[in-house]
Structures are given as C-alpha cells and as structure tokens.
Design a protein around this motif. Structure first.
Motif, PDB file in Angstrom:
ATOM      1  N   PHE A 120       0.796  -1.114  -0.155  1.00  0.00           N
ATOM      2  CA  PHE A 120      -0.215   0.040  -0.027  1.00  0.00           C
ATOM      3  C   PHE A 120       0.867   1.359  -0.127  1.00  0.00           C
ATOM      4  CE2 PHE A 120      -2.717  -3.406   1.528  1.00  0.00           C
ATOM      5  CZ  PHE A 120      -4.119  -2.891   0.993  1.00  0.00           C
ATOM      6  N   SER A 121       0.222   2.236  -0.363  1.00  0.00           N
ATOM      7  CA  SER A 121       0.732   3.470  -0.254  1.00  0.00           C
ATOM      8  C   SER A 121       1.552   3.700   0.995  1.00  0.00           C
ATOM      9  CB  SER A 121      -0.146   4.589  -0.644  1.00  0.00           C
ATOM     10  OG  SER A 121      -0.570   4.519  -1.990  1.00  0.00           O
TER      11      SER A 121
ATOM     12  N   LYS B   7      -1.159  11.156  -0.902  1.00  0.00           N
ATOM     13  CA  LYS B   7      -1.007  11.047  -2.324  1.00  0.00           C
ATOM     14  C   LYS B   7      -2.233   9.834  -2.603  1.00  0.00           C
ATOM     15  CE  LYS B   7       3.979  11.585  -2.716  1.00  0.00           C
ATOM     16  NZ  LYS B   7       4.979  11.128  -3.391  1.00  0.00           N
ATOM     17  N   GLU B   8      -2.330   9.672  -4.182  1.00  0.00           N
ATOM     18  CA  GLU B   8      -3.294   8.526  -4.476  1.00  0.00           C
ATOM     19  C   GLU B   8      -3.058   7.359  -3.735  1.00  0.00           C
ATOM     20  OE1 GLU B   8      -3.670   8.552  -8.777  1.00  0.00           O
ATOM     21  OE2 GLU B   8      -4.587  10.437  -8.780  1.00  0.00           O
ATOM     22  N   LEU B   9      -3.993   6.580  -3.561  1.00  0.00           N
ATOM     23  CA  LEU B   9      -3.713   5.138  -3.027  1.00  0.00           C
ATOM     24  C   LEU B   9      -3.778   4.208  -3.828  1.00  0.00           C
ATOM     25  CD1 LEU B   9      -3.976   3.461  -0.470  1.00  0.00           C
ATOM     26  CD2 LEU B   9      -6.483   3.250  -0.848  1.00  0.00           C
ATOM     27  N   THR B  10      -2.425   3.693  -3.702  1.00  0.00           N
ATOM     28  CA  THR B  10      -2.104   2.452  -4.585  1.00  0.00           C
ATOM     29  C   THR B  10      -1.751   1.233  -4.121  1.00  0.00           C
ATOM     30  OG1 THR B  10       0.233   3.143  -4.451  1.00  0.00           O
ATOM     31  CG2 THR B  10      -1.052   4.033  -6.344  1.00  0.00           C
ATOM     32  N   PHE B  11      -1.933   0.116  -4.377  1.00  0.00           N
ATOM     33  CA  PHE B  11      -1.605  -1.142  -3.786  1.00  0.00           C
ATOM     34  C   PHE B  11      -1.594  -2.216  -4.951  1.00  0.00           C
ATOM     35  CE2 PHE B  11      -6.171  -0.480  -3.804  1.00  0.00           C
ATOM     36  CZ  PHE B  11      -6.618  -1.535  -4.380  1.00  0.00           C
ATOM     37  N   THR B  12      -0.902  -3.433  -4.300  1.00  0.00           N
ATOM     38  CA  THR B  12      -0.679  -4.446  -5.414  1.00  0.00           C
ATOM     39  C   THR B  12      -1.747  -5.715  -5.320  1.00  0.00           C
ATOM     40  OG1 THR B  12       1.527  -3.965  -5.898  1.00  0.00           O
ATOM     41  CG2 THR B  12       0.942  -6.037  -6.120  1.00  0.00           C
TER      42      THR B  12
ATOM     43  N   THR C 249      -0.642  -3.868 -10.150  1.00  0.00           N
ATOM     44  CA  THR C 249      -0.779  -2.434  -9.523  1.00  0.00           C
ATOM     45  C   THR C 249      -2.101  -1.777  -9.642  1.00  0.00           C
ATOM     46  OG1 THR C 249       1.668  -2.360  -9.395  1.00  0.00           O
ATOM     47  CG2 THR C 249       0.518  -0.467  -8.760  1.00  0.00           C
ATOM     48  N   VAL C 250      -2.552  -1.477  -8.685  1.00  0.00           N
ATOM     49  CA  VAL C 250      -3.952  -0.677  -8.787  1.00  0.00           C
ATOM     50  C   VAL C 250      -3.750   0.641  -8.324  1.00  0.00           C
ATOM     51  CG1 VAL C 250      -6.491  -0.757  -8.411  1.00  0.00           C
ATOM     52  CG2 VAL C 250      -5.156  -2.809  -8.888  1.00  0.00           C
ATOM     53  N   SER C 251      -4.439   1.521  -8.709  1.00  0.00           N
ATOM     54  CA  SER C 251      -4.326   2.910  -8.109  1.00  0.00           C
ATOM     55  C   SER C 251      -5.983   3.373  -8.312  1.00  0.00           C
ATOM     56  CB  SER C 251      -3.619   4.060  -8.946  1.00  0.00           C
ATOM     57  OG  SER C 251      -3.715   5.301  -8.536  1.00  0.00           O
TER      58      SER C 251
ATOM     59  N   ASP D  52       2.227   6.447   2.731  1.00  0.00           N
ATOM     60  CA  ASP D  52       1.892   7.304   3.513  1.00  0.00           C
ATOM     61  C   ASP D  52       0.569   6.870   4.166  1.00  0.00           C
ATOM     62  OD1 ASP D  52       0.444   7.575   1.587  1.00  0.00           O
ATOM     63  OD2 ASP D  52       0.296   9.866   1.309  1.00  0.00           O
ATOM     64  N   LEU D  53       0.128   5.705   4.208  1.00  0.00           N
ATOM     65  CA  LEU D  53      -1.186   5.206   4.792  1.00  0.00           C
ATOM     66  C   LEU D  53      -0.844   4.128   5.843  1.00  0.00           C
ATOM     67  CD1 LEU D  53      -3.933   5.329   4.788  1.00  0.00           C
ATOM     68  CD2 LEU D  53      -4.186   3.413   3.184  1.00  0.00           C
ATOM     69  N   GLU D  54      -1.189   4.418   7.160  1.00  0.00           N
ATOM     70  CA  GLU D  54      -0.894   3.578   8.188  1.00  0.00           C
ATOM     71  C   GLU D  54      -1.692   2.143   8.222  1.00  0.00           C
ATOM     72  OE1 GLU D  54      -1.405   5.417  11.805  1.00  0.00           O
ATOM     73  OE2 GLU D  54      -0.221   7.252  11.283  1.00  0.00           O
ATOM     74  N   ILE D  55      -0.924   1.089   7.722  1.00  0.00           N
ATOM     75  CA  ILE D  55      -1.444   0.015   7.585  1.00  0.00           C
ATOM     76  C   ILE D  55      -1.252  -1.202   8.721  1.00  0.00           C
ATOM     77  CG2 ILE D  55      -1.796  -2.245   6.098  1.00  0.00           C
ATOM     78  CD1 ILE D  55      -3.070   0.120   4.838  1.00  0.00           C
ATOM     79  N   ASP D  56      -2.294  -1.626   9.242  1.00  0.00           N
ATOM     80  CA  ASP D  56      -2.327  -2.658  10.200  1.00  0.00           C
ATOM     81  C   ASP D  56      -2.402  -4.088   9.499  1.00  0.00           C
ATOM     82  OD1 ASP D  56      -2.333  -4.607  12.522  1.00  0.00           O
ATOM     83  OD2 ASP D  56      -4.065  -3.603  13.435  1.00  0.00           O
TER      84      ASP D  56
END
Length: 816
Positions: free
Chosen positions: A625-626, A674-679, A698-700, A628-632
């Motif tokens: 994930f991007s 920024k825009e949220l991106t993830f795989t 990869t998805v945005s 700047d996004l806090e991921i648990d």
C-alpha cells in the motif's frame, strides 16, 4: 470491570514488587515518578524522604521503587493517579504492567451451542475484557484447533468431523480463564425443518422481535419510515407487507417510502424469519392525507358559528404517542460533524467512541442530516475537519457537532482533546468548543447543537482563559453535556463493543419529534434512573433556544444554487472508488469492491469472478500500500470482517450477493497525501502442479472518501473563503464529469471560492473572474431510482468519475 479509584494498597505483594523492579532505574524510574507525583501536594516528597529512597539500595533486598510506592500507598494514592504519573513520565512498560495487574480478565460473551445443517457455516464467538491485547485459544475437546487464535472461530463447512464440544481459553501473559463449553451439532439435510425446530429450538427464544413498527399519521408528500428489528441465530431475514400483499423490494429491517400518497395508506407488518423460525410483527395502520388530520381537529376545534375548522392548539402524534403543537419551523439544510477519538498516543485508550459515532450516524441520517463521521483525529485534522464543516453551514441550516473522547473544562470553556495531545496538554493542544460556536454563528445558522460526550474535569496544567470576540446574541444554541461540571463521563463495555452512557440513552430519544431541549431533558431523566452512574454522571443541558426547533424539522431550501453547492461540497468527501474487475494471464478474473464504515475508514474486499477448471484454488491478496497510509497487517486479507477489525460492519451491507473471499480494512484515510495505490497478488495452483504460482497487478484508486479534503494540511485562506451568503458563484467553481474537472467556460486557475483544499493550491490566491452566472451540477432526486432505505447500509456510492453522478445514491451519510 476494574475500579481505578481504589488505592495502591489494593495491589498484591507480587504486583507491587514487580512494579518496583521496573522503577529501580535511573533513566525512567522512581525519581521521575516522585517528580510526576508532585502535581498533588500531599504526594510531594521532601529532601529527606528522597534521600531515604536512595539509601534503600544499600540493603541487600532494598528497593527504592518499592519504598516510594509504600509512601504513596500510605498517603492514599489511587491507582488512577499512579497510572497518570506513569503516563506523564512515559514509562510504557510500567503502564502495561499496572494495567495488567488491575484489569481482571472476564468473559463477556460466552460461545453458544450451535445446531446447523450439514455444509453450512458456523461461527463460535468468545469475547473477553480486561488488559489490552488479550489472547485466544480454541479447543475441540482437549485438542487445540490450529489457527483458532481469535475471538471468533469460523467453521466454513460443517461436517460430522466438526461436531463436538468446543471451549475457548482467554489469556494475557500467564493469566487465563476458560469459557463455557459449546456443543456444535450437525443436522442432516434429511431432517425436516419442523423437526429440527422442535428438537433444537423448543421455544421462540431462537427468534425475537426487539423493536416493533409504530403507527403513524402522515400528510401527502412526507416520508414513511417503518422499522422492525429482531434477534436470531442464524441471522433474521425480513419481508414487509402492505395490505396483506408483499412488497417485492422491501426486504430489510427498515422500510422507507419517500413522498407518500393516499395509495400508501393502510396496514403494514413485517414477516421475520430464518432457517428455523418465522414470526410476524405487530400490524400497524398508516393514515395518509389531509382528511386524516382534519378529522382529529373537528372533534374539539370546529367553529360552530361559521362551520369552518381552525388549527388546534395541539394534536396527538400517533408516531410518538405525545401531544405536541404543530411545528412551523424548518431547516434550509441539516449537516452534522461527528468526531470520535479512541486511540490516544499519550493517554488512556477509549472504547466507546467508535460504536457511539456509528449509531449516531445512522440515526441522524434518518433525520436527513448530511453526516461526516471521523475517528481518531490529531490536532491538525480536527481543526481542518471543523473548518470544512463550517463551510457546509449557511443561513437557516441546522448544524450539529458531536465529539466523543477525552476533554476538559476550565472557567466555562470546553476543550476537545485530539489523539496526539501531549501528556500535560493545555488549550493550545486542543480544540476550543466555544471558538467553534463563534464561527458557527457567523454563518447565521438556524440551530446550533453541541453534543459533548467527554469529561469536564478541570485541567490544572492549563491556566489560560480564552477571551473570544463578542458573539452575536442569538437564541438558537443548545449544549448537551454528557456529564456535569468537574465530573467524568463513563462508557459501558459490552462484548467487543462499548457505548458511552450518554449515547446509550440519547439513541432512544433522538428520533422523537420534540423541541431539542425537551428531548434532551428526557434523556437526562432517563440517565437519572441509571443505578450505575447515579451520583457520578448526570447530563447537563445549557440552552438559549427560544423557538420550538427540533432535529426532526423538515428541510425546505430557499436557494437552489446554494443547496447544490453545499451538496457538492459534502458529496466530494463521500465518494468511493468504482468497483473494477482485474483479468490475469492465467484466466482468473478478480473483482475489487469498496465499502465505507466511516468517512475515514474504508473496506476493500476481493472475490474470484472466474476461475479456469485446471486451477484448483486461488486467492487475491492486497499488499504494497501507499507509504503514507498506516496499515495494520492484522487487518488485511482476512476471511471475515471481524478478523479484519470491523465489528460494526456486516456482509449484508455489501452490494454483491456473493460472499467475498478476503477483506482489508483501511483506517485514517485523512492522512493519505497521495493517490492510494496497492498491489493485487494472485496466488493460484494448477491441478497437475504442486508449486504455487503468483501474478501481480498494481492498482491506483485515487483519493477515496475524506482523503480528498487533505485534512492533514493547515487550512489556508483560499480553502476557507467560500461564502454561501454571496448571491452568485464564479464560473471557475463549475465542475463536470465527477466534480473534478473545470468546465470549458472556466478559467485555467482554481477559484478562491472553491472551498475544498483538494482543489486549491496552498499559498496561492487565484484570480476570480467576474461573473454572475451560476452553473452547478444538477441533483438527480428522482425517487423512482432510489433503493429501499436501510439506516445502516453503507453502499452504493457513486464513483467520483461517474458522469451521471447522483446524490440520491449515496446512502451511507445521507438519507434518501
């Protein structure tokens, strides 16, 4: 439930000695604790006492930390004050140790016996309360179940092998407690449902209606809302009937018919059923039309001299069962900002704000409020959220602000504490409630309601007295405090969820068609009968409301252009990404879907749409994930919503009838820069190969929900200059195709009138071209396209780039 008001002396010797070991160090130990305790004069240590503490190390078994704890114990120090001191000195290890010692492990939800058909899905739940980070272990008989390490044990496909007795062990460190045994029994498909019902559910306790629909009297054009709620295992299903005939699309617990006519009058009831039981709600009669109202008036208010009828002084409201005067007041719009802070960085964690904000959101949506619900905001995010909220206000608008979290009150000024407030915070670290009120009054609102679910103890660290500018004299302000001055507000733990005392009683009265102050007075009376908080917490109401304004008042807009602009502003923060299908080289098709739990919490779910026959199994997992996004990671790629950390959301809220495979819960979207991106990583295995194969895409998805508002950025002048009081809007405020692109007639620069920071550049003041022409997106409020209303449904949303954008499709934060 632990009582932190007990003295330090209630700790057993083992715990006192363990705590002393942690305090016997120079960097963060007993000296720092003695300094922190100086806030209270009776706990101050003299020079000789501190010297005695130091000399304890000369004894073989002496402990400076234990000597200091004994002194605090003798002076009546409470566990709460000791914990406060440990937090002030940021001794996290000692904080955890003390919390574990005080909080006793208790099982709040016991696993229940399950009797289900072979092949069905069974869920056993065991939930405990006590110290943080409780552990769970599930056993079948004496054998531990692999993977059974959560509060919920899921048996996806029940067979004879899974039949038996189950038990759960709840533990924290070396402490543990066992649940009751729960027997899981398989019902063969050959057994009749009636036999199964009589064998395993001999009474009607398997299905119980807890909320019956209510009789109502309406006028043509008003909205009909009926509700029927039930408890059952398996979960209940609903079917509504009108004049004995089923309503095809009315299959939720709530039935809403917008803009009723006389054709909608008659009897209504709901059939509630599940696999084993069926029950009918009470049948209610709905009166619609002017004739039903004048008949009530004629009995006592007919003018005998002229033969005409005159409006009565009061009439009987069948929906509420109370006599009230007819209201002549209305709102030009109704907007609400709900903020709940739970996960504080330097202060005690709270549990109730999440459930409280969720329940209040659902209730306010039924009252046609535009609701923004946010959890866990820091100082900057709270200030920015309030600024954006104020931009939704205008003359005649009803504005409601609710806050649940830590707070305090000094000299009549209330302060809301953000999650990043330091240990010894002052007003400069918090949000000043009276300052927000002053800014709301500048918008010439019709009603200002503040519901503050927080403590009002005095903050001894804060000696400043804010002095606001002179406020306008308005008679439209209502303050509902969850507790009185210099008192605390409490929450009640129930399973994994908690409710504050205030919301527990407010939610039962909020829908009443009464003046706001009358409704809150009744809440206060209800709270006064609560044994738990009697003498500890009492609702306090402050108001100068001179008119009979109620939260149930209808919306009657006086300026279409202003309403459209306000709807546009609000809608931008509540648009989810569009669902999409990914095609992989192996032939597998994966669907990505999105749902909103709060304005800043989103759930991504995946399911397999197409799978070639030569592939045995496959799953689509999200990663990378991007930054700047806090991921648990514990809340990503889970097989159930509960495991993903969502205890309020259910599968029923999702728009697809098929059950998704994996769920991922993303929170704190307001910090996305920024825009949220993830795989999307596809794991699959061919039937003739043993090795697993992987493919990635990869998805945005842009900036979903509230992330578009950039609440993490300081509010600049251009982002707060939009004035709804102006008679015209500049052309550069016009948008087409999903709210993001300027129209062809607009200038290249972004207007200063654009209120959302998403469309403005900080530090710049673009030129505003002179124009009196208003060209705003039109709302599509065609009720024929509206789905049956569900107060807790969070989807569907319109995608941000959908040309045919409809506000009426956005059910999560706005009533249809």
């Amino acid at each position: 439930m632990a009582d932190w008001n007990l003295g330090v002396g209630t700790l057993i010797e083992t715990n006192l000695n363990g705590l002393a070991v942690l305090l016997d160090n120079a960097k963060c130990g007993w000296k720092q604790l003695a300094k922190a305790a100086m806030d209270q004069p009776r706990f101050r240590c003299s020079e000789s006492e501190l010297t005695n503490c130091s000399l304890q190390v000369l004894n073989c078994s002496g402990s400076s930390g234990r000597f200091l704890l004994d002194m605090l114990k003798e002076r009546g120090c409470t566990l709460a004050f000791l914990l406060q001191c440990l937090r002030k000195m940021e001794h996290h290890e000692a904080i955890e140790y003390l919390t574990t010692a005080v909080e006793q492990i208790q099982i709040t939800v016991q696993p229940q016996p399950q009797h289900a058909l072979e092949g069905s899905r069974v869920v056993l739940s065991c939930k405990g309360s006590g110290p943080p980070t409780l552990g769970y272990q599930w056993f079948k008989g004496k054998e531990e179940i692999p993977g059974g390490s959560g509060p919920n044990l899921v048996v996806p496909f029940l067979t004879a092998v899974e039949q038996g007795h189950y038990i759960c062990r709840v533990n924290h460190g070396e402490r543990f407690i066992f649940s009751n045994w729960a027997h899981v029994r398989v019902i063969r498909s050959g057994n009749s449902s009636s036999e199964a019902s009589s064998t395993f559910f001999p009474t009607t306790s398997g299905l119980r209606i807890i909320y019956q629909p209510r009789q109502q009297t309406l006028s043509e054009g008003e909205d009909l809302l009926l509700r029927c709620s039930a408890e059952a295992n398996p979960p209940p299903q609903y079917q509504w009937y009108h004049n004995k005939k089923p309503l095809e699309t009315a299959v939720n617990s709530k039935l809403k018919i917008p803009g009723v006519t006389t054709a909608d009058r008659g009897s209504y009831y709901c059939r509630v059923f599940n696999l084993y039981h069926e029950i009918r709600s009470e049948e209610v009669h709905i009166n619609i039309g002017p004739s039903s109202m004048t008949e009530v008036w004629k009995s006592d208010d007919e003018d005998l001299s002229t033969g005409s009828t005159r409006p009565p002084s009061s009439f009987y409201d069948l929906s509420m069962g109370s006599t009230r005067p007819p209201s002549s007041f209305y709102a030009t719009d109704k907007v609400a900002l709900l903020m709940g802070n739970m996960n504080y960085l330097h202060h005690r964690q709270l549990r109730a704000p999440m459930a409280d904000v969720h329940e209040l959101t659902n209730l306010l949506r039924q009252l046609d409020f535009k609701v923004v619900s946010l959890l866990d905001l820091n100082w900057q995010e709270m200030h920015s959220a309030v600024t954006e909220f104020l931009l939704l206000l205008h003359r005649g608008v009803y504005g409601l602000l609710y806050f649940a979290g830590h707070g305090y009150e000094n000299y009549g000024n209330s302060f809301m504490v953000p999650i990043d407030a330091p240990a010894s915070y002052t007003s400069e670290h918090c949000l000043w409630v009276q300052g927000v009120l002053h800014r709301m009054q500048e918008r010439e609102t019709g009603l200002n309601v503040f519901l503050l679910d927080m403590c009002r103890k005095r903050n001894l660290n804060d000696v400043t007295i804010p002095r606001p500018d002179a406020r306008k004299v308005t008679a439209n302000i209502v303050f509902g405090y969850a507790t009185c001055v210099d008192a605390e507000a409490y929450e009640v733990n129930k399973d994994d969820l908690s409710n504050g005392i205030f919301i527990s009683y407010l939610k039962k009265r909020l829908m009443e068609d009464e003046k706001v102050t009358v409704m809150l007075d009744r809440v206060a009376e209800d709270m006064g009968r609560c044994r738990i908080t009697r003498g500890r917490q009492a609702l306090e109401l402050r108001s100068n409301l001179s008119e009979r304004r109620a939260l149930t008042d209808k919306i009657q807009s006086t300026d279409c252009s202003v309403t459209s602009a306000r709807n546009l502003q609000w809608a931008i923060a509540h648009v989810l990404p569009e669902s999409r299908t990914l095609e992989f080289d192996c032939g597998v098709k994966v669907q990505l879907g999105y749902a909103a739990e709060f304005s800043n919490i989103m759930i991504i779910y995946t399911r397999i749409l197409q799978q070639p026959k030569d592939i045995d199994h496959c799953s689509a997992q999200l990663s990378n994930f991007s930054e700047d996004l806090e991921i648990d990671l514990k809340h990503t790629n889970q097989e159930s919503l509960e495991e993903a950390g969502s205890i309020l959301f259910t599968i029923d809220f999702l728009p697809q009838p098929e059950v998704p495979k994996l769920y991922t819960r993303l929170k704190a979207l307001q910090r996305l820069k920024k825009e949220l991106t993830f795989t999307v990583c596809l794991h699959y295995q061919y039937s003739n190969l043993e090795e697993e194969v992987q493919e990635r895409q990869t998805v945005s998805i842009g900036k979903p929900l509230v992330s578009k508002l950039n609440l993490h950025e300081p509010t600049c002048s251009s982002s707060s200059s939009f004035d709804f009081n102006s008679s015209s809007l500049p052309e550069s405020a016009m948008y087409t195709q999903g709210l993001g692109e300027p129209s062809e007639t607009s200038t290249a620069s972004t207007s200063a009138a654009t209120s959302w920071s998403y469309y403005s550049t900080p530090g710049e003041t673009p030129e505003v071209p002179p124009s009196n022409k208003v060209n705003l997106p039109e709302e599509n409020l065609d009720t024929d396209e509206c789905q049956p209303y569900s107060a807790t449904k969070s989807l569907p949303y319109a995608p941000v780039d959908d040309i045919t954008f409809r506000f009426s499709n956005m059910q999560n934060f706005h009533s249809l």
